[in-house]
Scaffold this motif. Structure first.
Motif, PDB file in Angstrom:
ATOM      1  N   SER A 107      -5.848   3.510  -1.022  1.00  0.00           N
ATOM      2  CA  SER A 107      -5.419   2.181  -1.495  1.00  0.00           C
ATOM      3  C   SER A 107      -5.726   2.010  -2.981  1.00  0.00           C
ATOM      4  CB  SER A 107      -6.125   1.071  -0.718  1.00  0.00           C
ATOM      5  OG  SER A 107      -5.727   1.057   0.627  1.00  0.00           O
ATOM      6  N   VAL A 108      -6.947   2.375  -3.370  1.00  0.00           N
ATOM      7  CA  VAL A 108      -7.349   2.267  -4.774  1.00  0.00           C
ATOM      8  C   VAL A 108      -6.475   3.178  -5.630  1.00  0.00           C
ATOM      9  CG1 VAL A 108      -9.214   2.761  -6.421  1.00  0.00           C
ATOM     10  CG2 VAL A 108      -9.724   1.548  -4.291  1.00  0.00           C
ATOM     11  N   ALA A 109      -6.293   4.427  -5.187  1.00  0.00           N
ATOM     12  CA  ALA A 109      -5.479   5.372  -5.954  1.00  0.00           C
ATOM     13  C   ALA A 109      -4.039   4.877  -6.084  1.00  0.00           C
ATOM     14  CB  ALA A 109      -5.511   6.747  -5.291  1.00  0.00           C
ATOM     15  N   SER A 110      -3.468   4.347  -4.993  1.00  0.00           N
ATOM     16  CA  SER A 110      -2.091   3.829  -5.046  1.00  0.00           C
ATOM     17  C   SER A 110      -1.981   2.684  -6.046  1.00  0.00           C
ATOM     18  CB  SER A 110      -1.648   3.343  -3.662  1.00  0.00           C
ATOM     19  OG  SER A 110      -1.647   4.382  -2.735  1.00  0.00           O
ATOM     20  N   LYS A 111      -2.954   1.772  -5.976  1.00  0.00           N
ATOM     21  CA  LYS A 111      -2.955   0.621  -6.887  1.00  0.00           C
ATOM     22  C   LYS A 111      -3.069   1.082  -8.337  1.00  0.00           C
ATOM     23  CE  LYS A 111      -5.903  -3.406  -7.948  1.00  0.00           C
ATOM     24  NZ  LYS A 111      -6.054  -3.141  -9.356  1.00  0.00           N
ATOM     25  N   LYS A 112      -4.003   1.987  -8.583  1.00  0.00           N
ATOM     26  CA  LYS A 112      -4.224   2.474  -9.952  1.00  0.00           C
ATOM     27  C   LYS A 112      -3.002   3.234 -10.481  1.00  0.00           C
ATOM     28  CE  LYS A 112      -8.673   1.383 -10.410  1.00  0.00           C
ATOM     29  NZ  LYS A 112      -9.129   0.386 -11.331  1.00  0.00           N
ATOM     30  N   ILE A 113      -2.446   4.135  -9.674  1.00  0.00           N
ATOM     31  CA  ILE A 113      -1.285   4.924 -10.110  1.00  0.00           C
ATOM     32  C   ILE A 113      -0.093   4.016 -10.389  1.00  0.00           C
ATOM     33  CG2 ILE A 113       0.424   6.640  -9.346  1.00  0.00           C
ATOM     34  CD1 ILE A 113      -1.969   8.049  -7.894  1.00  0.00           C
ATOM     35  N   ALA A 114       0.152   3.033  -9.493  1.00  0.00           N
ATOM     36  CA  ALA A 114       1.269   2.105  -9.711  1.00  0.00           C
ATOM     37  C   ALA A 114       1.042   1.273 -10.977  1.00  0.00           C
ATOM     38  CB  ALA A 114       1.440   1.187  -8.500  1.00  0.00           C
ATOM     39  N   GLY A 115      -0.195   0.887 -11.237  1.00  0.00           N
ATOM     40  CA  GLY A 115      -0.503   0.123 -12.443  1.00  0.00           C
ATOM     41  C   GLY A 115      -0.339   0.944 -13.702  1.00  0.00           C
ATOM     42  N   TRP A 116      -0.844   2.184 -13.664  1.00  0.00           N
ATOM     43  CA  TRP A 116      -0.769   3.044 -14.848  1.00  0.00           C
ATOM     44  C   TRP A 116       0.652   3.501 -15.157  1.00  0.00           C
ATOM     45  CZ3 TRP A 116      -5.175   6.478 -12.601  1.00  0.00           C
ATOM     46  CH2 TRP A 116      -6.405   5.858 -12.815  1.00  0.00           C
ATOM     47  N   THR A 117       1.405   3.853 -14.108  1.00  0.00           N
ATOM     48  CA  THR A 117       2.729   4.452 -14.346  1.00  0.00           C
ATOM     49  C   THR A 117       3.852   3.444 -14.462  1.00  0.00           C
ATOM     50  OG1 THR A 117       3.113   4.765 -11.971  1.00  0.00           O
ATOM     51  CG2 THR A 117       2.096   6.608 -13.185  1.00  0.00           C
ATOM     52  N   ALA A 118       3.731   2.310 -13.746  1.00  0.00           N
ATOM     53  CA  ALA A 118       4.848   1.356 -13.726  1.00  0.00           C
ATOM     54  C   ALA A 118       4.432  -0.065 -14.076  1.00  0.00           C
ATOM     55  CB  ALA A 118       5.515   1.381 -12.354  1.00  0.00           C
ATOM     56  N   GLY A 119       3.154  -0.274 -14.375  1.00  0.00           N
ATOM     57  CA  GLY A 119       2.692  -1.618 -14.699  1.00  0.00           C
ATOM     58  C   GLY A 119       2.759  -2.583 -13.521  1.00  0.00           C
ATOM     59  N   LEU A 149      -0.362  -3.452  11.943  1.00  0.00           N
ATOM     60  CA  LEU A 149       0.305  -4.756  11.826  1.00  0.00           C
ATOM     61  C   LEU A 149      -0.715  -5.894  11.865  1.00  0.00           C
ATOM     62  CD1 LEU A 149       3.483  -4.124  14.009  1.00  0.00           C
ATOM     63  CD2 LEU A 149       3.324  -4.217  11.498  1.00  0.00           C
ATOM     64  N   VAL A 150      -1.716  -5.753  12.733  1.00  0.00           N
ATOM     65  CA  VAL A 150      -2.795  -6.755  12.770  1.00  0.00           C
ATOM     66  C   VAL A 150      -3.504  -6.774  11.417  1.00  0.00           C
ATOM     67  CG1 VAL A 150      -5.045  -7.312  13.793  1.00  0.00           C
ATOM     68  CG2 VAL A 150      -3.134  -6.656  15.258  1.00  0.00           C
ATOM     69  N   SER A 151      -3.791  -5.593  10.874  1.00  0.00           N
ATOM     70  CA  SER A 151      -4.494  -5.546   9.587  1.00  0.00           C
ATOM     71  C   SER A 151      -3.625  -6.102   8.458  1.00  0.00           C
ATOM     72  CB  SER A 151      -4.971  -4.125   9.266  1.00  0.00           C
ATOM     73  OG  SER A 151      -3.908  -3.273   8.938  1.00  0.00           O
ATOM     74  N   GLN A 152      -2.305  -5.909   8.518  1.00  0.00           N
ATOM     75  CA  GLN A 152      -1.412  -6.478   7.503  1.00  0.00           C
ATOM     76  C   GLN A 152      -1.460  -8.013   7.538  1.00  0.00           C
ATOM     77  OE1 GLN A 152       0.841  -5.445   5.065  1.00  0.00           O
ATOM     78  NE2 GLN A 152       0.123  -3.352   5.235  1.00  0.00           N
ATOM     79  N   VAL A 153      -1.452  -8.569   8.744  1.00  0.00           N
ATOM     80  CA  VAL A 153      -1.524 -10.033   8.878  1.00  0.00           C
ATOM     81  C   VAL A 153      -2.854 -10.538   8.339  1.00  0.00           C
ATOM     82  CG1 VAL A 153      -1.653 -11.927  10.561  1.00  0.00           C
ATOM     83  CG2 VAL A 153       0.117 -10.173  10.795  1.00  0.00           C
ATOM     84  N   VAL A 154      -3.946  -9.880   8.731  1.00  0.00           N
ATOM     85  CA  VAL A 154      -5.274 -10.303   8.266  1.00  0.00           C
ATOM     86  C   VAL A 154      -5.362 -10.201   6.741  1.00  0.00           C
ATOM     87  CG1 VAL A 154      -7.745  -9.736   8.305  1.00  0.00           C
ATOM     88  CG2 VAL A 154      -6.445  -9.789  10.436  1.00  0.00           C
ATOM     89  N   ALA A 155      -4.912  -9.065   6.181  1.00  0.00           N
ATOM     90  CA  ALA A 155      -4.973  -8.888   4.723  1.00  0.00           C
ATOM     91  C   ALA A 155      -4.114  -9.921   3.998  1.00  0.00           C
ATOM     92  CB  ALA A 155      -4.528  -7.470   4.345  1.00  0.00           C
ATOM     93  N   THR A 156      -2.936 -10.194   4.534  1.00  0.00           N
ATOM     94  CA  THR A 156      -2.061 -11.190   3.906  1.00  0.00           C
ATOM     95  C   THR A 156      -2.719 -12.568   3.915  1.00  0.00           C
ATOM     96  OG1 THR A 156      -0.083  -9.931   4.500  1.00  0.00           O
ATOM     97  CG2 THR A 156       0.228 -12.270   4.013  1.00  0.00           C
ATOM     98  N   LEU A 157      -3.352 -12.914   5.035  1.00  0.00           N
ATOM     99  CA  LEU A 157      -4.048 -14.199   5.105  1.00  0.00           C
ATOM    100  C   LEU A 157      -5.234 -14.245   4.139  1.00  0.00           C
ATOM    101  CD1 LEU A 157      -3.957 -14.823   8.967  1.00  0.00           C
ATOM    102  CD2 LEU A 157      -2.689 -16.077   7.197  1.00  0.00           C
ATOM    103  N   LEU A 158      -5.914 -13.130   3.976  1.00  0.00           N
ATOM    104  CA  LEU A 158      -7.050 -13.088   3.051  1.00  0.00           C
ATOM    105  C   LEU A 158      -6.609 -13.105   1.589  1.00  0.00           C
ATOM    106  CD1 LEU A 158      -9.241 -10.428   4.897  1.00  0.00           C
ATOM    107  CD2 LEU A 158      -9.700 -12.884   4.737  1.00  0.00           C
ATOM    108  N   THR A 160      -8.508  -5.368   2.296  1.00  0.00           N
ATOM    109  CA  THR A 160      -8.196  -4.111   2.990  1.00  0.00           C
ATOM    110  C   THR A 160      -9.342  -3.713   3.909  1.00  0.00           C
ATOM    111  OG1 THR A 160      -6.813  -3.377   1.141  1.00  0.00           O
ATOM    112  CG2 THR A 160      -7.602  -1.682   2.649  1.00  0.00           C
ATOM    113  N   ALA A 161     -10.569  -3.725   3.414  1.00  0.00           N
ATOM    114  CA  ALA A 161     -11.731  -3.323   4.218  1.00  0.00           C
ATOM    115  C   ALA A 161     -11.927  -4.247   5.421  1.00  0.00           C
ATOM    116  CB  ALA A 161     -12.988  -3.307   3.353  1.00  0.00           C
ATOM    117  N   ILE A 162     -11.837  -5.548   5.209  1.00  0.00           N
ATOM    118  CA  ILE A 162     -12.028  -6.510   6.304  1.00  0.00           C
ATOM    119  C   ILE A 162     -10.940  -6.336   7.361  1.00  0.00           C
ATOM    120  CG2 ILE A 162     -11.977  -8.970   6.890  1.00  0.00           C
ATOM    121  CD1 ILE A 162     -13.313  -9.429   4.071  1.00  0.00           C
ATOM    122  N   SER A 163      -9.713  -6.144   6.928  1.00  0.00           N
ATOM    123  CA  SER A 163      -8.609  -6.012   7.890  1.00  0.00           C
ATOM    124  C   SER A 163      -8.739  -4.737   8.730  1.00  0.00           C
ATOM    125  CB  SER A 163      -7.264  -6.045   7.168  1.00  0.00           C
ATOM    126  OG  SER A 163      -7.076  -4.902   6.368  1.00  0.00           O
TER     127      SER A 163
END
Length: 199
Positions: A45-57, A125-134, A162-165
């Motif tokens: 998750s961290v790597a995806s976030k960082k790579i997307a930020g660095w390469t595509a803003g 899917l449960v974790s996606q709902v929880v993360a979205t709510l958080l 992400t961790a909580i979900s």
């Protein structure tokens, strides 16, 4: 000397205790594998976030895809979590197969992986709902933007969501995997033939 009825009850209790101990051991091992999968999930998750930020803003809060006809959107954090889920799910399956449930008769890798993946998708899917709510500031369970202000890694709302979900989805994931993905394979065409003497 114990009677046959007493001995039978004692044997039943011993078998029940052994089953409980085995299930507890498997749950602990499943939890350790899940813990390692959580680390893999968070790292991806961290790597995806960082790579997307660095390469595509791209920020995790940016819209990835608007849901047509609604005020809702799929955000980049949902995509980062999806990538991380797929990597961690494969990691967890292989570790559970080779360690947690190694003594059980098993299906082929692919035949076992798809039930595991489907079970994981339910938990995902449960974790996606929880993360979205958080993550959603209008949600009643949103993480506080005052505390989780994204000023450092430990204060990044996305990482905590992400961790909580993941933790919320773990117990259900274990039960369904134990009862479905890692159940004993059914034997096809096995019949018992008794030898009989002709009359």
């Amino acid at each position: 000397m114990s009677s046959p009825g007493t001995r039978g009850r004692s044997d039943n209790r011993s078998r029940a205790l052994a089953r409980i101990q085995n299930n507890a051991r498997q749950f602990l091992m499943f939890g350790l594998v899940g813990g390692s999968g959580t680390i893999v999930n968070l790292l991806v998750s961290v790597a995806s976030k960082k790579i997307a930020g660095w390469t595509a803003g791209v920020s995790e809060y940016d819209v990835f895809l608007p849901l047509v006809g609604t005020d809702f959107n799929i955000r980049w954090f949902n995509i980062f979590m999806t990538i991380a889920f797929l990597v961690a799910n494969t990691w967890n399956y292989q570790l559970n197969r080779s360690w947690t449930f190694r003594g059980l008769p098993q299906r082929t890798w692919w035949r076992g992986f798809f039930p595991f993946l489907l079970t994981g998708i339910g938990a995902f899917l449960v974790s996606q709902v929880v993360a979205t709510l958080l993550m959603n500031p209008l949600s009643p369970i949103a993480l506080s933007s005052e505390i989780f202000d994204d000023s450092s890694g430990l204060r990044t709302k996305f990482y905590w969501a992400t961790a909580i979900s993941i933790v919320v989805a773990m117990p259900v994931n274990f039960l369904v995997n134990k009862l479905w993905a890692f159940r004993k394979p059914r034997r096809k065409g096995t019949r018992v033939v008794l030898d009989q003497q002709p009359r």
